[in-house]
Design an enzyme around this catalytic site. Structure first.
Site, PDB file in Angstrom:
ATOM      1  N   CYS A  65      35.786  45.831  44.871  1.00 17.25           N
ATOM      2  CA  CYS A  65      34.567  45.448  44.238  1.00 17.25           C
ATOM      3  C   CYS A  65      33.622  44.438  44.928  1.00 17.25           C
ATOM      4  O   CYS A  65      34.137  43.819  45.837  1.00 17.25           O
ATOM      5  CB  CYS A  65      34.811  44.759  42.919  1.00 17.25           C
ATOM      6  SG  CYS A  65      35.788  45.591  41.732  1.00 17.25           S
ATOM      7  N   GLY A 125      32.461  49.119  47.213  1.00 17.68           N
ATOM      8  CA  GLY A 125      33.070  49.606  46.334  1.00 17.68           C
ATOM      9  C   GLY A 125      31.909  51.021  45.930  1.00 17.68           C
ATOM     10  O   GLY A 125      30.764  50.777  45.869  1.00 17.68           O
ATOM     11  N   ASN A 130      35.329  40.618  40.623  1.00 15.43           N
ATOM     12  CA  ASN A 130      35.635  41.049  41.925  1.00 15.43           C
ATOM     13  C   ASN A 130      37.214  40.265  42.092  1.00 15.43           C
ATOM     14  O   ASN A 130      37.190  39.090  42.064  1.00 15.43           O
ATOM     15  CB  ASN A 130      34.975  40.731  43.112  1.00 15.43           C
ATOM     16  CG  ASN A 130      35.329  41.069  44.316  1.00 15.43           C
ATOM     17  OD1 ASN A 130      35.159  40.519  45.462  1.00 15.43           O
ATOM     18  ND2 ASN A 130      36.361  42.141  44.425  1.00 15.43           N
ATOM     19  N   GLY A 131      38.191  41.091  42.076  1.00 12.21           N
ATOM     20  CA  GLY A 131      39.380  40.766  42.217  1.00 12.21           C
ATOM     21  C   GLY A 131      40.485  41.396  41.037  1.00 12.21           C
ATOM     22  O   GLY A 131      40.250  42.603  40.921  1.00 12.21           O
ATOM     23  N   TYR A 149      38.439  43.344  57.935  1.00 14.56           N
ATOM     24  CA  TYR A 149      37.673  44.647  57.798  1.00 14.56           C
ATOM     25  C   TYR A 149      36.894  44.895  56.475  1.00 14.56           C
ATOM     26  O   TYR A 149      35.888  45.387  56.434  1.00 14.56           O
ATOM     27  CB  TYR A 149      38.804  45.871  57.392  1.00 14.56           C
ATOM     28  CG  TYR A 149      38.327  47.209  57.139  1.00 14.56           C
ATOM     29  CD1 TYR A 149      37.950  48.045  57.844  1.00 14.56           C
ATOM     30  CD2 TYR A 149      38.465  47.647  55.644  1.00 14.56           C
ATOM     31  CE1 TYR A 149      37.447  49.188  57.517  1.00 14.56           C
ATOM     32  CE2 TYR A 149      38.031  48.827  55.275  1.00 14.56           C
ATOM     33  CZ  TYR A 149      37.505  49.601  56.199  1.00 14.56           C
ATOM     34  OH  TYR A 149      36.945  50.982  55.804  1.00 14.56           O
ATOM     35  N   SER A 172      34.685  50.714  62.278  1.00 10.60           N
ATOM     36  CA  SER A 172      35.241  49.541  62.117  1.00 10.60           C
ATOM     37  C   SER A 172      35.824  48.669  63.558  1.00 10.60           C
ATOM     38  O   SER A 172      36.065  47.680  63.500  1.00 10.60           O
ATOM     39  CB  SER A 172      36.461  49.706  60.860  1.00 10.60           C
ATOM     40  OG  SER A 172      37.131  50.621  61.421  1.00 10.60           O
ATOM     41  N   ASP A 191      40.564  48.744  63.602  1.00 15.14           N
ATOM     42  CA  ASP A 191      40.646  47.411  63.032  1.00 15.14           C
ATOM     43  C   ASP A 191      42.443  47.483  62.302  1.00 15.14           C
ATOM     44  O   ASP A 191      42.828  46.287  62.276  1.00 15.14           O
ATOM     45  CB  ASP A 191      39.782  47.418  61.698  1.00 15.14           C
ATOM     46  CG  ASP A 191      40.007  48.424  60.789  1.00 15.14           C
ATOM     47  OD1 ASP A 191      40.667  48.168  59.679  1.00 15.14           O
ATOM     48  OD2 ASP A 191      39.701  49.520  61.089  1.00 15.14           O
ATOM     49  N   CYS A 226      48.667  44.513  48.495  1.00 14.31           N
ATOM     50  CA  CYS A 226      47.820  43.538  47.722  1.00 14.31           C
ATOM     51  C   CYS A 226      47.567  43.579  46.176  1.00 14.31           C
ATOM     52  O   CYS A 226      47.605  44.894  45.712  1.00 14.31           O
ATOM     53  CB  CYS A 226      46.424  43.562  48.453  1.00 14.31           C
ATOM     54  SG  CYS A 226      45.379  42.460  47.883  1.00 14.31           S
ATOM     55  N   CYS A 249      45.053  33.626  52.653  1.00 14.28           N
ATOM     56  CA  CYS A 249      45.860  34.528  51.962  1.00 14.28           C
ATOM     57  C   CYS A 249      46.113  35.645  53.108  1.00 14.28           C
ATOM     58  O   CYS A 249      45.006  36.254  53.446  1.00 14.28           O
ATOM     59  CB  CYS A 249      45.520  35.026  50.708  1.00 14.28           C
ATOM     60  SG  CYS A 249      46.713  36.328  49.874  1.00 14.28           S
ATOM     61  N   CYS A 290      49.194  40.595  52.778  1.00 12.89           N
ATOM     62  CA  CYS A 290      49.337  41.922  53.167  1.00 12.89           C
ATOM     63  C   CYS A 290      50.161  42.003  54.652  1.00 12.89           C
ATOM     64  O   CYS A 290      50.709  43.189  54.963  1.00 12.89           O
ATOM     65  CB  CYS A 290      47.994  42.709  53.274  1.00 12.89           C
ATOM     66  SG  CYS A 290      46.820  42.040  54.277  1.00 12.89           S
TER      67      CYS A 290
END
Lengths: 491, 491, 491, 491
Positions: free
Chosen positions: B19, B45, B120-121, B261, B302, B365, B401, B457, B460
């Site tokens: 998002c 998104g 977003n989240g 990314y 990327s 990436d 994630c 964080c 991943c």
């Protein structure tokens, strides 16, 4: 039926190749191969797309506005296009409005049977020919110059279709790369000067024709050779290939702008890698027009190969000082409180953290109207660039093209109305320089331009048009459009 | 109403930020500013977009599937969204299906008046909370985790809306950057760890919130600062700004993959240029994992910044050995006679003339499933590359994630099921190497990862999740999803 | 572009008039008048609609599939059709598929300028003429028979457009009511036998042409007169009217089925009220074919006027024993558990409370395939009718029409393959009777059919075709289509 | 998503039933049965349609604007609606705007599982209840009054769903015929006064509920009985039927306007044939209000049964003096040169040849605003009618309906602002008369209106509302809306 307007990310500040053509004979699901090939040629025309296929008995066409993927990516859309022979066309705007009737391939039922034609180029005496044909009772269905060819074939008195086709082409002047289909097979041909590109490839036994080699790569075809200027290649339904050269052997004049901008960098045009040409323009530009700076920054994406060349030759680091959005499309409503240049920023945003306080060499492929160059330079300064030097990977574009490229009138071309110093002031650069015409010829692998007999059509730079421009001469306003003498233009 | 499926150019072989959010208060035509800002966040998104505006009296929403430009580029589409306050949302897929009801901003008429929220989240205990709310009589309208927040606010007993909002957020766990609107003004807030980004800017007196700084650039806003982790910024209709920190001061854990990314390279995330971070990953990679080769080739787009870094550090020339099509979109029908890897070639074609006979360092990436990497390496070999060395600008992505990023199950992540040697065999590279986790931390400007208290964080890569994962633990199949011990993962 | 299939409420069990035409010259917003007039002619063609207007300089056309209201009811749709002269066309299916290219008015740029034509009827030698024209180099753009007329005009050597038009019409055979536009004005004409209708009216100084008088009523025009068979009426842009009769004076043969079913009951055809004709058919039928019964029930809506006549003559009460839905449209999915005849019941439902236990005389206008008649009779019996007597307000329809009416092949016409007794068994009626051919002629106000020189075209009843059928004769399967000798047919 | 406006053929000059409901349990392809049933109820609501089905596990809904046939006639549209239980809804406009969120059946996931509801009627205290529910934290997703019922069920504390449902209905006032689905089966119920209709039928073992019997006919179901006022019929998934009467036994007050206009003439309402009622209104009218004339002419189609009755009683011939177009739809642009009343003529055209010089009795079902009546009378006079007498098959409609019928405000009802003489002048008739309220009660089979305890709801004629009107009373402008005392109204 309300048809959407085409949309480009460049605000009309690029020259646009007007068409791409693709044909395949001898493949299963020929229309699906064709759709894939046209998708690889999408950069040559985004306004409309059509495919015509032949299933051994009947021709079927499907046309649509917009991109190939919007019209031909579903099984349903291809299900009706059966058969092992198909040809297709993508177009920008052509002569003729944005009406589905103008979307190619054009098709007609002639006395000899079905006849479909996809055309890249422009017939520069189409208006005169059309007038004459209508006088004799012909009824035109489109406003496309291509339809003139079909009527000339239909009314020719020669006995065979091939003869009638040659008879028709003898009457037309200008640029054309054509892919035609009859119930007997496919005919690909290129005008005597070979202005627009056309190549041939093979997928197993299937024969493929395309505007560029990239389309061969994408459909998995091996590149065979380019169609020679003035050559007519006939393939029957069994895949037998015969070559005809009915127009003698004039010296070719392929379009040099294919190297500068039109073709994809991964295509090979006129036996030279387009990427290689572009990188070498950058190298020539760095030799001819050096500048002291901190960063070489391409205007993405078309300026990238020349910027790599410029960086490698000059030793100034190549960096992405401008980031291009992948989501360019329709124009947005500009809010009244918005920043200046928001329309440019939607597509190209300054990499502020990188350029702040730096001296920048910006590399772009060409300048057309100059409005976008101005906005990009302003954007770089807004982002804190200390100096902005503009280097252009082509000579000044001072003349219109009448061979299938959409160009503004001369009076709207920045180089058509001012000299380099004035242009530099207009775009507000610290310095501005173009590669020289000879630098350009060196970059494409030649020693220099042969002014007596130029190896390429470079009329947009020189005004040296390789054919008569009958329709243009017939127009009232012709004098304002007519090119300057070559000598003056090159000087 | 048949809704199109979303389409990506990556065959699902990228992680996707789910998002982007944007809000503006105090601007004329706030919805138009919002559309422009969301367009700049389109990469976060592509499936759906919505904007809600407030005209001083009433809230109006408009939602659609597809891109911002497809839904909000016309005056007509924006005409109904009047007012000087607006917030919007772009989403990939979120928790919840591709139904217009799930498209945000979500809106509800509470007893205190209208309440709109863009998120977003991901709320990692949304399922548990929802179950409890339904038991108490709540009726959910969407399958979005975000709706849980609204019901918590609606049923909170605190007297003020702000108190009810804090009360609600205390019950949720996970990652959230939220932009809310009430008839009193706008509230922007970020979860206590600040996992997802959120920044603030100004256009004159108007206040702007956005997921990334690039959106500020495009709408012409000046960057003010990022919203701090755990901060709640309240702006009333007169533009007065108040900051609240109701969650104390835990150590932040912003998502490091934004640098790798998700964010645009021209954004600044966590006070560092994303482009700079990516280029430095390439530099670290060249130091850690050098190789002898002729060309450094990015997988576009990327891989470009890291490839530039790798080239500058190693001295091996940077070249466009792969050309990316601008016209990526829906999948095409694959003709049975087509070449292998046509689906990749539609997007990425080898620059055959350049790579033939060369030793290539390919820079990408990240590797997710590995299927695209395999096809690209095959394509390079088909084009004549002599050696293909693969260098990845992130550590192996071995864990899912749960904070608003669409990741495959662990068993579908290449790094989740094999070690680097096996991965190298799988993708058929001559060599394969990833940047180390410490190399990555160095590239973003730190000395190294603080394993006791990581600065980002990086779950991943490490499996070290900074929050409880309540819903995950509640699932039957949880054991197959649960992360490995951190120690093992980092080793 | 996926075009919807046309949909009718009759499962193909009616004959369909194939076209309606309308033209107006000298009115403000001529296209809007035209849309209103075509809407009043919608019953003559529901598949497609087109309007062409002339603004003094240029012709503009707009075409669409579906109803007039779907295509021309908005200001936007009419805004582009400027000017004080316009002509339009509604069509069912015509010769030619359901392609927008076949939607009329057809338009061509001739050497003399623009030429538009709207045609009701059918050219019965169109295939032969087309073949010849193609041989001479003509390129057809549609599969419509009407395009033959345009090519004949385009290639005629006569000096004036009017002469070329007459020259063209001399070569065609069959039925045609034409409304043409040139930049000089409008030409309306009717074939020498006047098979299809065409009338003229006035709104103030504006001249109107239409297939039926009902269109004059709806646009507020006063009826002036019908266009005579073989007459050509020319109106210049100043409104001056000149009449030409280039085809001599053959005895007229207007289509008697216009009285039976095609025309609206509120139209006046051939100087007689259509409603009056239909009611008198019912009166004749009651005289010729009386029956003892409790109720006269029309099959709505086409059977209503004849049922009123039958009721008035017989004294049996007229009642709505069948209720027609206003929402007939596309076919529905038939659920496997559904009742029999659900497809009929969607349109026509028995008024069970009324018909239960009663003896019914059902009145319908005609029987084509008989399948609907069968279902309706079954429905009446399911609803408890004690006896069902079927009376038909036309003679048996045993022959195809080649003059612009869509008829099944003779072998699919119930009356083409069985006698009245067998038809009665097939539709499961207690009795079945048709009005006699002379009864029909009496009902339209004549003493009887003049067999030597019939006053109407009644070929669908008698097989007595008033023109040669060149294309039909040229077909392989012609013998199965060819009419029986007249004597046998009438007997 | 731009939603089309609804379109009616009556220019808002009819009262509109606002909804029709249909449900089926135990049928294969229940959704297809439902679509067919809703199509038969299309006259009860043309703006939007929805169907929800249950496949034993999950509920699926599909909604759309427009007609049933436009949304549910294809296999594709029904393919997703699997299962043997389904319910659907057609609506005109309801409380709540024309948003898909308001299209029923409404659906919610309650703690007890899925709950879907389709509602015909109007909750006259919905606003008050909604306000209270929101105060307690409920979030509404639509503006529909029906959603109130769902929230009341969701927050009820009773243990079983059925108890919660009864608990909810005890709080609502007004008119409702409801079809609900849970994962346990279907519940059909009717408000205690039975204002809106609801009937039950069987197709083999499958149970069917519908607003009218015509829907049973069309799906092939046998009529079982009507749902009694205040009855709640529960059918489990095995088809077991249980009846509950939780509201005691108040005297029923079904809507008498169902006989006058709303129901299809082939339906049976309150155990009486609607056609029979309408014909008898005509008979009563002829007795009460005779007139000397040449023709009885119905305003099609709603005036036809009463006109037949009037003709039979008076002996004056019934004739189609007005022809109705089958192609009524959107409004057309009115050309400035057009005749007066073109908007009426598109739908209703005078049968000039018939009415010229005649004395006409026009029969219509009701007068709402009177504007259409005026135009029709003008049209008859323009066509040459000598006298036009208007007879109305209902008493004057002087009061608004608050039970699910769209009525103009009282001040816009012709009978709300003038007496019969003034109305006669307004519509320019030679005479005007309405059936008396007792004549209407006789026509539906009763001796007379029982003023002490009326057998029907006739509030639109008498102002005698059978329930409190809480929301209305709460409005500022209530006094202008409130009914007159009954005595005055009936006098």
């Amino acid at each position: 039926m309300i048809l959407p307007k085409p949309h480009f990310g460049d605000d009309g500040d690029k020259l646009h190749e007007e068409c791409g053509v693709f044909g395949v004979l001898g493949a299963n699901e020929a229309a699906a191969v064709c759709a894939l090939g046209l998708h690889a040629l999408q950069h040559r025309g985004q306004e409309a797309v059509g495919i015509t296929s032949f299933n051994g008995t009947a021709f079927t066409s499907r046309r649509g506005l917009g991109h190939v993927a919007e019209n031909f990516s579903t099984g349903e859309s291809l299900a009706e296009l059966r058969g092992s022979m198909a040809a297709g066309h993508v177009r920008y705007s052509t002569t003729g409005g944005s009406d589905l009737r103008n979307v190619q391939p054009l098709y007609a039922d002639l006395a000899s049977g079905g006849f479909a034609v996809a055309h890249n180029g422009n017939i520069s005496n189409a208006t005169a020919l059309r007038k004459e044909l209508v006088k004799r009772g012909a009824i035109f269905h489109s406003s496309s110059d291509t339809e003139v060819i079909i009527h000339l074939v239909a009314t020719s008195r020669y006995p065979t279709l091939l003869d009638r086709f040659v008879d028709a082409l003898r009457m037309v002047e200008g640029a054309y790369s054509l892919i035609c289909m009859t119930s007997q097979g496919m005919i690909a041909c290129r005008d005597p000067l070979g202005i627009r590109p056309l190549v041939m490839g093979k997928i197993g036994d299937a024969v493929v024709f395309a505007s560029e080699t990239v389309a061969l790569d994408v459909v998995g075809a091996d590149f065979a050779r380019q169609i020679d200027p003035g050559e007519m290649v006939e393939v029957d339904l069994d895949g037998n290939i015969r070559s005809h050269r009915p127009f003698g052997a004039p010296a070719p004049r392929p379009c040099i702008f294919e190297h500068v901008y039109f073709s994809r960098p991964d295509s090979v045009f006129n036996d030279r890698s387009v990427y290689e040409s572009r990188k070498h323009i950058g190298i020539e530009l760095a030799k001819e027009r050096p500048v002291e700076a901190d960063l070489v920054v391409p205007v993405p994406d078309s300026g990238v190969p020349a910027a790599i060349g410029y960086s490698q030759q000059s030793g100034i680091p190549f960096e992405l000082g401008i980031i291009r959005s992948h989501y360019v499309g329709r124009t947005f409503i500009q809010p009244s409180d918005g920043a200046r240049n928001a329309s440019v920023k939607r597509k190209h945003n300054a990499n502020r953290a990188l350029v702040e306080g730096k001296r920048i060499v910006l590399i772009d492929d060409s300048i057309v109207r100059g409005t976008t160059s101005l906005k990009i330079i302003e954007m770089m300064r807004d982002a804190g660039a200390r100096e902005v030097h503009f280097r252009v990977a082509s000579p000044p574009t001072g003349y219109g093209c009448y061979y299938g490229v959409d160009t503004p009138e001369r009076s709207k071309l920045l180089a058509g109305r001012m000299d380099v110093d004035a242009m530099c002031s207009f775009i507000k650069a610290d310095s501005l320089a173009f590669v020289s015409i000879d630098g350009l010829y060196r970059a494409v692998g030649l020693a220099a331009r042969d002014n007596a007999c130029p190896q390429y059509c470079d009329a947009c730079f020189t005004g040296d048009y390789p054919t008569p421009l009958t329709d243009l001469a017939g127009r009232r306003d012709a004098e304002t459009q007519l090119p300057l003498p070559v000598a003056e233009a090159i000087a």
